[in-house]
Scaffold this active site. Sequence first.
Site, PDB file in Angstrom:
ATOM      1  N   HIS A 159      -3.232   6.380   2.759  1.00 67.04           N
ATOM      2  CA  HIS A 159      -4.031   5.832   1.967  1.00 67.04           C
ATOM      3  C   HIS A 159      -5.512   4.891   2.555  1.00 67.04           C
ATOM      4  O   HIS A 159      -5.732   5.420   3.907  1.00 67.04           O
ATOM      5  CB  HIS A 159      -3.273   4.699   2.456  1.00 67.04           C
ATOM      6  N   ASN A 202     -10.301  -0.668   0.387  1.00 65.23           N
ATOM      7  CA  ASN A 202      -9.066  -0.840   0.112  1.00 65.23           C
ATOM      8  C   ASN A 202      -8.008  -0.621  -1.447  1.00 65.23           C
ATOM      9  O   ASN A 202      -8.311  -2.208  -1.173  1.00 65.23           O
ATOM     10  CB  ASN A 202      -8.112  -1.462   1.558  1.00 65.23           C
ATOM     11  N   CYS A 245       0.861  -0.937  -0.043  1.00 63.67           N
ATOM     12  CA  CYS A 245      -0.368   0.115   0.129  1.00 63.67           C
ATOM     13  C   CYS A 245       1.103   1.608  -0.222  1.00 63.67           C
ATOM     14  O   CYS A 245       0.508   2.355  -0.442  1.00 63.67           O
ATOM     15  CB  CYS A 245      -1.498  -0.076   1.444  1.00 63.67           C
TER      16      CYS A 245
HETATM   17  N1  ACO Z   1     -18.242  -9.885   8.765  1.00 67.82           N
HETATM   18  C1  ACO Z   1     -18.316 -10.777  10.225  1.00 67.82           C
HETATM   19  N2  ACO Z   1     -17.924 -10.431  11.068  1.00 67.82           N
HETATM   20  C2  ACO Z   1     -16.787 -10.481  11.398  1.00 67.82           C
HETATM   21  C3  ACO Z   1     -16.088  -9.899   9.812  1.00 67.82           C
HETATM   22  C4  ACO Z   1     -17.049  -9.961   8.912  1.00 67.82           C
HETATM   23  N3  ACO Z   1     -16.384  -9.762   8.040  1.00 67.82           N
HETATM   24  N4  ACO Z   1     -14.858 -10.254   9.869  1.00 67.82           N
HETATM   25  C5  ACO Z   1     -13.824 -10.814  11.820  1.00 67.82           C
HETATM   26  N5  ACO Z   1     -15.330 -10.765  11.952  1.00 67.82           N
HETATM   27  C6  ACO Z   1     -15.425 -11.200  13.490  1.00 67.82           C
HETATM   28  C7  ACO Z   1     -13.882 -12.079  13.851  1.00 67.82           C
HETATM   29  O1  ACO Z   1     -14.537 -13.113  13.200  1.00 67.82           O
HETATM   30  C8  ACO Z   1     -14.676 -12.104  15.729  1.00 67.82           C
HETATM   31  O2  ACO Z   1     -15.591 -12.458  15.887  1.00 67.82           O
HETATM   32  P1  ACO Z   1     -15.151 -13.844  17.187  1.00 67.82           P
HETATM   33  O3  ACO Z   1     -15.169 -12.818  17.915  1.00 67.82           O
HETATM   34  O4  ACO Z   1     -16.624 -14.444  17.458  1.00 67.82           O
HETATM   35  O5  ACO Z   1     -14.180 -14.415  16.750  1.00 67.82           O
HETATM   36  C9  ACO Z   1     -14.944 -10.250  15.541  1.00 67.82           C
HETATM   37  O6  ACO Z   1     -15.956 -10.487  14.352  1.00 67.82           O
HETATM   38  C10 ACO Z   1     -14.064  -9.193  15.116  1.00 67.82           C
HETATM   39  O7  ACO Z   1     -12.775  -9.289  14.558  1.00 67.82           O
HETATM   40  P2  ACO Z   1     -11.900  -8.288  15.039  1.00 67.82           P
HETATM   41  O8  ACO Z   1     -10.729  -9.105  14.545  1.00 67.82           O
HETATM   42  O9  ACO Z   1     -11.375  -8.095  16.579  1.00 67.82           O
HETATM   43  O10 ACO Z   1     -11.850  -7.578  14.646  1.00 67.82           O
HETATM   44  P3  ACO Z   1     -12.102  -5.173  14.691  1.00 67.82           P
HETATM   45  O11 ACO Z   1     -12.538  -4.363  15.123  1.00 67.82           O
HETATM   46  O12 ACO Z   1     -10.747  -5.692  14.828  1.00 67.82           O
HETATM   47  O13 ACO Z   1     -11.761  -5.234  13.331  1.00 67.82           O
HETATM   48  C11 ACO Z   1     -11.105  -5.189  10.932  1.00 67.82           C
HETATM   49  C12 ACO Z   1     -11.304  -5.897  12.294  1.00 67.82           C
HETATM   50  C13 ACO Z   1     -11.925  -4.336  10.460  1.00 67.82           C
HETATM   51  C14 ACO Z   1      -9.648  -6.209  10.293  1.00 67.82           C
HETATM   52  C15 ACO Z   1      -9.843  -4.151  11.779  1.00 67.82           C
HETATM   53  O14 ACO Z   1      -8.941  -5.082  12.618  1.00 67.82           O
HETATM   54  C16 ACO Z   1      -9.194  -3.463  11.212  1.00 67.82           C
HETATM   55  O15 ACO Z   1      -9.587  -2.088  10.937  1.00 67.82           O
HETATM   56  N6  ACO Z   1      -7.140  -3.796  10.847  1.00 67.82           N
HETATM   57  C17 ACO Z   1      -6.950  -2.745   9.433  1.00 67.82           C
HETATM   58  C18 ACO Z   1      -6.608  -3.692   8.396  1.00 67.82           C
HETATM   59  C19 ACO Z   1      -6.380  -2.969   7.360  1.00 67.82           C
HETATM   60  O16 ACO Z   1      -7.250  -2.523   6.984  1.00 67.82           O
HETATM   61  N7  ACO Z   1      -5.750  -3.701   6.484  1.00 67.82           N
HETATM   62  C20 ACO Z   1      -5.981  -3.363   5.427  1.00 67.82           C
HETATM   63  C21 ACO Z   1      -4.322  -3.928   5.230  1.00 67.82           C
HETATM   64  S1  ACO Z   1      -3.477  -3.156   5.086  1.00 67.82           S
HETATM   65  C22 ACO Z   1      -2.714  -0.654   5.357  1.00 67.82           C
HETATM   66  O17 ACO Z   1      -4.245  -1.056   4.432  1.00 67.82           O
HETATM   67  C23 ACO Z   1      -2.794   0.137   6.494  1.00 67.82           C
END
Ligand code: ACO
Length: 324
Positions: A251, A281, A112
């Site tokens: 980004h 993204n 990214c």
């Molecule tokens: N739909 C529904 N539930 C979901 C989904 C989905 N798409 N994805 C995960 N869950 C569930 C998980 O399984 C988990 O369930 P559980 O508690 O029963 O195990 C629950 O939701 C919470 O999951 P978390 O991973 O704790 O959720 P979090 O609040 O951390 O959000 C997210 C997840 C959105 C991925 C967050 O961690 C995030 O934004 N991370 C950054 C990732 C990113 O942007 N990556 C892109 C590449 S890097 C960059 O561009 C900067």
Amino acid sequence: MGTVVLGTGSCLPKRILTNKELESIVDTSDEWIRSRTGIGARRIGGKGEQAYQLAAKAARRALDDAGVSVDEIDLIVLATISSHMIMPSCACLVQNEIGAKNAFAYDVNAACSGFLYGLDLADKYIQADHSKKILVIGVETLSAKLNWKDRNTCILFGDGAGAVVAGYSESDHGLMGAHFGSDGALGDLLCMHAPQSLNPDLEIEGYPGSHVLMGGREVFKHAVRAMEDSVRSLLDAQGVSMESVDLVIPHQANIRILNKLAERLNIPQEKLFINVSKYGNTSAASIPIALDEANKEGLISPGDTVLFCAFGGGFTWGAVLTKW
Ligand code: ACO
């Protein structure tokens, strides 16, 4: 006096994949995706929309916007991690597609952060030779690299391309400075394997497949911290305060990362360009797509101080400051 953006362009695939449609692909909901990421839809490449084809369209639009002919281009630097070919590089495919016969061309792999790394490279060439004109492109077709059964990742990403033509200006406008970092020790937190080895001795044990793998929470933490540190280092080095920055084009990772970053750096919402709800993204393409939109919407005026920042797999991160 320095490296200026002479023109911008972008190209998005036609197909829009909404959160609602995703509900029939994985166990998720529009509400979950919107509240956790701010994403409402993303574009998905189809026939005739391979990465190099989207990139070529974005490049032609940037050339038109700049009033620069393709024959004037000396170099194509293209940031991607999702071209349909490893060799030739996507940059060479674009060179052929647009007929940039006087250019040499290569890819940058910094996920990214790739577009900003590419812009910095272009700046170095242009500082060394003021006559150079360079196409800097960010493009992704990550839809081809996602595990569509993994709701943790497949909801986040989208396809698209953005491009700028960079050149030299005698005025006091242009790139003011940049700050970059990488941390290979954390590479496993956001990664994508190449195809499995055809040499049995080099086969990877427990090969997971060649799709994006991510530790979401860890990535979140590091993304906010690294972009914050990078922006602070850059502004300090340039003696520029956040108050005097007119527009921040980050980004477009997800809305919670951007809001957290804005909170930590005291960036008012009206100075933060956000379009992640429409495209998700798009990795290396997100900044040049956002820049093209901001430019075409007239949100940037000559003399404005514009700040870019990014974070991605590797880990890689960085920030660039420019006087438009
Ligand atoms: N739909 C529904 N539930 C979901 C989904 C989905 N798409 N994805 C995960 N869950 C569930 C998980 O399984 C988990 O369930 P559980 O508690 O029963 O195990 C629950 O939701 C919470 O999951 P978390 O991973 O704790 O959720 P979090 O609040 O951390 O959000 C997210 C997840 C959105 C991925 C967050 O961690 C995030 O934004 N991370 C950054 C990732 C990113 O942007 N990556 C892109 C590449 S890097 C960059 O561009 C900067």
